[in-house]
Scaffold this motif. Structure first.
Motif, mmCIF file in Angstrom:
data_model
loop_
_atom_site.group_PDB
_atom_site.id
_atom_site.type_symbol
_atom_site.label_atom_id
_atom_site.label_comp_id
_atom_site.label_asym_id
_atom_site.label_seq_id
_atom_site.Cartn_x
_atom_site.Cartn_y
_atom_site.Cartn_z
ATOM 1 N N SER B 26 1.100 -1.259 0.156
ATOM 2 C CA SER B 26 -0.342 -0.123 -0.075
ATOM 3 C C SER B 26 0.979 1.420 0.003
ATOM 4 C CB SER B 26 -0.680 0.397 1.355
ATOM 5 O OG SER B 26 -0.105 -0.329 2.391
ATOM 6 N N VAL B 27 1.973 1.077 -0.099
ATOM 7 C CA VAL B 27 3.023 2.372 0.709
ATOM 8 C C VAL B 27 4.127 2.284 -1.149
ATOM 9 C CG1 VAL B 27 4.569 2.814 1.643
ATOM 10 C CG2 VAL B 27 3.619 2.203 3.068
ATOM 11 N N GLU B 31 3.816 9.824 2.835
ATOM 12 C CA GLU B 31 2.487 9.795 3.708
ATOM 13 C C GLU B 31 1.922 9.047 3.666
ATOM 14 O OE1 GLU B 31 -1.217 13.503 2.554
ATOM 15 O OE2 GLU B 31 -0.515 12.047 0.773
ATOM 16 N N GLN B 32 1.932 7.790 2.844
ATOM 17 C CA GLN B 32 1.466 6.682 2.513
ATOM 18 C C GLN B 32 2.260 5.521 4.224
ATOM 19 O OE1 GLN B 32 1.356 5.560 -1.485
ATOM 20 N NE2 GLN B 32 -0.460 6.092 -1.788
ATOM 21 N N TRP B 36 0.320 3.809 7.428
ATOM 22 C CA TRP B 36 0.853 2.361 7.755
ATOM 23 C C TRP B 36 1.628 2.329 9.024
ATOM 24 C CZ3 TRP B 36 5.687 -0.448 7.702
ATOM 25 C CH2 TRP B 36 5.423 -1.477 8.171
ATOM 26 N N ASN B 66 4.610 13.922 -0.627
ATOM 27 C CA ASN B 66 3.851 12.553 -2.007
ATOM 28 C C ASN B 66 5.341 12.287 -2.415
ATOM 29 O OD1 ASN B 66 5.127 15.385 -2.309
ATOM 30 N ND2 ASN B 66 3.445 15.280 -4.451
#
Lengths: 167, 84
Positions: B26-27, B31-32, B36, B66
């Motif tokens: 998912s990364v 930010e992601q 997590w 980002n």
């Protein structure tokens, strides 16, 4: 008879250094200006450990950094200063480890042809060092140890350089 | 693998200095990665809560939310700097 002595080669010093040892501003300036007749002005800033912060007595300060990033960050800040002003040469020395009130923390020296560029670049370097170089201070007070919080005034000091391009 | 490094107050609060993780599917941005990390538990959620003041560097360069994070990167998370 004139003795022929071999002059000791000047020690190779990087323009940007992080060290636990103290520094000697006089020696650093002498090394920076040695044999360069183009230099007409030198501005220097020295940051010191104060014995009080946020109203509490400070006994000791511990400085840590991110070693793999610090050199890159300081060199980038120096490159930026060289883009903006006429910087003939510069030195940045930042100490890490355990420091006590009155100890020296940081030294920035800028050599230029004229004072305007030397003053401006020196102030710019300090403002950006305080907001972009990965150092952190932990202080020991009578109330225990605490991490020093970043100041908004440091951010605004760095921000103003975006608005004020050098003439 | 991605190397994660924590400094200063964050290192103490999270009780970890360095770790190596397989990049979660998912990364792919800073930010992601933070989103997590928040799932790891209460302390992580608190330290990386939205609005909490922290900085991220990817490969020793200050990053934005980002900024891309990919396999092999070193990502550092730390409080705003206080040197000088």
């Amino acid at each position: 008879m004139r003795s022929h002595c071999f002059r000791r080669l000047p020690e190779v010093e990087l323009p940007v250094r992080v060290q636990t040892e103290d520094f000697d501003t006089g020696e650093e300036i002498a090394r920076l200006r040695a044999g360069n007749p183009k230099i007409g002005a030198i501005a220097a800033f020295i940051g010191l450990v104060r014995d009080v912060n946020e109203g509490d007595a400070v006994r000791e300060l511990t400085l840590e950094h991110y070693p793999e990033m610090t050199g890159k960050a300081l060199s980038a800040i120096l490159d930026e200063a060289k883009q903006r002003w006429e910087v003939i040469d510069a030195t940045i020395v930042h100490r890490i480890g355990s420091l006590k009130p009155t100890d020296q923390i940081v030294l920035v020296i800028v050599a230029s042809s004229h004072r305007g560029d030397a003053f401006a670049a020196c102030e710019f370097l300090m403002d950006f060092l305080k907001t972009h170089a990965p150092f952190w201070k932990k202080e020991q007070t009578g109330q225990g140890a605490r991490w020093v919080e970043a100041r908004e005034s440091d951010d605004s000091a760095a921000m103003r350089w975006n608005k004020t391009p050098p003439a | 693998m991605v190397t994660l490094r924590y400094f200063a107050r964050l290192r103490e609060a999270l009780d970890i200095a360095t770790e190596h993780i397989a990049l979660p599917a998912s990364v792919d941005s800073a930010e992601q990665l933070v989103a997590w990390l928040r799932q790891r538990g209460e302390t992580w959620q608190r330290e990386f809560a939205p609005g909490k003041n922290f900085r991220i560097a990817v490969n020793q360069q200050m990053a934005e939310a980002n900024t891309r994070v990919k396999d092999g990167d070193e990502v550092a998370l730390f409080p705003p700097v206080t040197g000088g």
